[in-house]
Design a protein around this motif. Sequence first.
Motif: not given
Lengths: 482, 290
Positions: A89, A232, A302-303, A307, A323
């Motif tokens: 990360e 986000q 952002w993940d 999702s 993405f």
Amino acid sequence: MDGSTPVSRRSLLHGMGALGALAYLPGCKGGSKESVGAATESVGDGWARYKGTTINFISENTPPSAAIAANLKPFEELTGIKVNISQMELTKLVEKVSLDFSSGQAGFHVIYADPYQVLAPFSEGLVDLTKFLDKKDFPALENGLSDFISTQLDAGGRFLDRQKLYALPYDTPTMIWHYRADLFEKHKDKMAHDLGFDPTPSIQLTWEQYYAIARWFDKNAKSEIPYGTGHQAKQHDALMCDFSNVLWAYGGDYFQAGPELGLVGTKKPGKSTLSGNEAIAAAEFYNKLLKLAHPGSRTWDWDGVASAFQAGQLAMCPNWHEFAASNEKALPGKVGYAPLPRGPKRSANIWGGTGVGINANASDKEQAAAWLFINWATSPATQFMTLASEKGGGTPTRRSVYARPDVEAAKKRPSQLPNILAAEAVNEAWKPENIGLRPKVATWNQLDTILFTQVSRMLAGEIKPDEAMRSSAEKFDVVNKV
Amino acid sequence: MKRAGPSFEMRMMLPALLVLASLSLIPFVTLIVMSFSHVKLMGGIRFENAALENWHRLIEDADVRSSWVTSLVYFALTLGVEMASGIVFALVLHRVGRGRNLLLALAIVPMFMAPIVVGLLGRFLTDSTLGLYAWALRILGFEGDLLAGKTSALLTVIGMDVWEWTPLVALVTFAGLSAVPAPLVEAAAVDGAGYFQTLRYIVFPQIRRVLLVALLVRAMDAIRFFDIITITTNGGPADATKIIPVRLYETAFRFRELGYASVIGILMLAFSILMANAFVRVLGEKGLTR
């Protein structure tokens, strides 16, 4: 983008290798994946001179690094150099790079040099790559520096001095508008009738119209899609990125020098302009927008927002264009892309690209081996490989890759290169008038934390938008000692 | 004639003592020096004299004060809930006849997990899109996201720590309960004491020392709670979960202000020592430390 370049023997061989790599794309006939990225094998001279050297590459856990980690064999066979890749990360990467530089050792030889969190604060720890660019006994950089997109070369590779180059552009995520094209298509007429404008996402629409579209989905299509928009907005770097799009669109900025600070950067950015009326107007709108957004937004980076979008929770969201590949897996053919909406000033699409550089503490031999690696990793053939890799899904930083006919053809479905489906929107987003560049200053890690903390306080209802901006500006000035 | 110099025992222990001293004293002295310095990292570590600047900054730093308040709230709630629920669980377990070992084995599973895994698991379970707990709460009418609200986020991360470490308190308490002499409990029953009277006058006095040990262990761990918050909220929203270890990490490793981070670290150390002394004093009064 213009892709015109002189054709040398070396680039011809690269191109042949890359075409060979194309034959091994998923879904194409013949070959094995081991051959992908073997383009440089035929180059020969200069590549094998550091055989037996081991180098360590520290990278954020991004798609290009995942692709390169899965396809290192061609490089190792070509050079005899062993590469260990550590992926993590971004915050952890910054911490580890900081400790490595401080130690005076070179635990990591190749550094994923985020322009803001690594390059600006640690430029003294990175090698000026021009010393390798000029060396005749090393393999030349294919197509030269002009093959990189110039804004990205400056933003991702330089700091304070235009004559020095600390990193080569490696990845290039950019925030754009992701939307459920199937739902927009289905409801287009009714939305247009109700809202009084064509809701099809484009750079012509404003953030206020984005808000109206999100509210329309919430009121009229709840059974199909739970929320119109998601963001986000976790207390994290991601919140700064998400907010910056709106800040710049409304004419606000971090410092007086504006976007110029994003190119070569400075150590003295001066007083912050975040307390200006434009920034406050941006904060007021962002606060209003987030009240409408999916309640999970304040817990997502952002993940998280990707999702949720892929899980069918959101009709639209701003997010990194890389993405697109995972969007296509989750919602094949249902997602569309556009540049972000405009505010009173412009459309601003934050660029999050990163370069790869070399640790100046490394020995001469390690530096040279590291240079061979970053030359290979940023070469057109490898960039194409990462674009095509099932393991990755990055997008190229080279003009020549975008100019390839097969890449051009992949911009339309069915596409073997799903990230390229976002290329049209990204190309628009990269135009100088639309790109969003953060200020590249050595104190950015603190400024970033101040900004996302104050905006988080605003979103939690603890302070008002004007307080959030004024407080951020005051704290910026304390950190920058102005 | 008496031999001069250290005894045989001391000479045997000396290497170990030197290693221990170098592992604790050198870092401690360095920490003190750093707290009075500006620490430059690039091009080799250098200390530049900052006199009292870092300490003065601490006095004026409202953000650090706020983190201390959050830390104390977190500390009190975590310890309180873990101790209460651990004791209740141990008492229940103690009354169970068949299947006790199986129950005990299942109950202690969480404490074998890495905190980072607990954080990830908690994040998924409370995620408003796909989380099981979020789904259950929606049925009960809660539409928000547990980690999005200031109070709910703090309570949620506390809940994750409680889930992981209550079994430790339960295990220690259960061991204490097993050591309570049965004749004492039987005598109380013969004298007509009820369940709660027996607990208050017979059982708790017997297991008090064990409970204090559990409290001490958990307290020392709670002071440096870090992983779960980092993985779930990153200190947010609005700094609601930014307890002092998270602030320390951010100052040292994100901002690279090692001098100021040393000051924050020294205060954490002082707080730990004070807490440890308070517990040891209580234990000493009861004779356990003699």
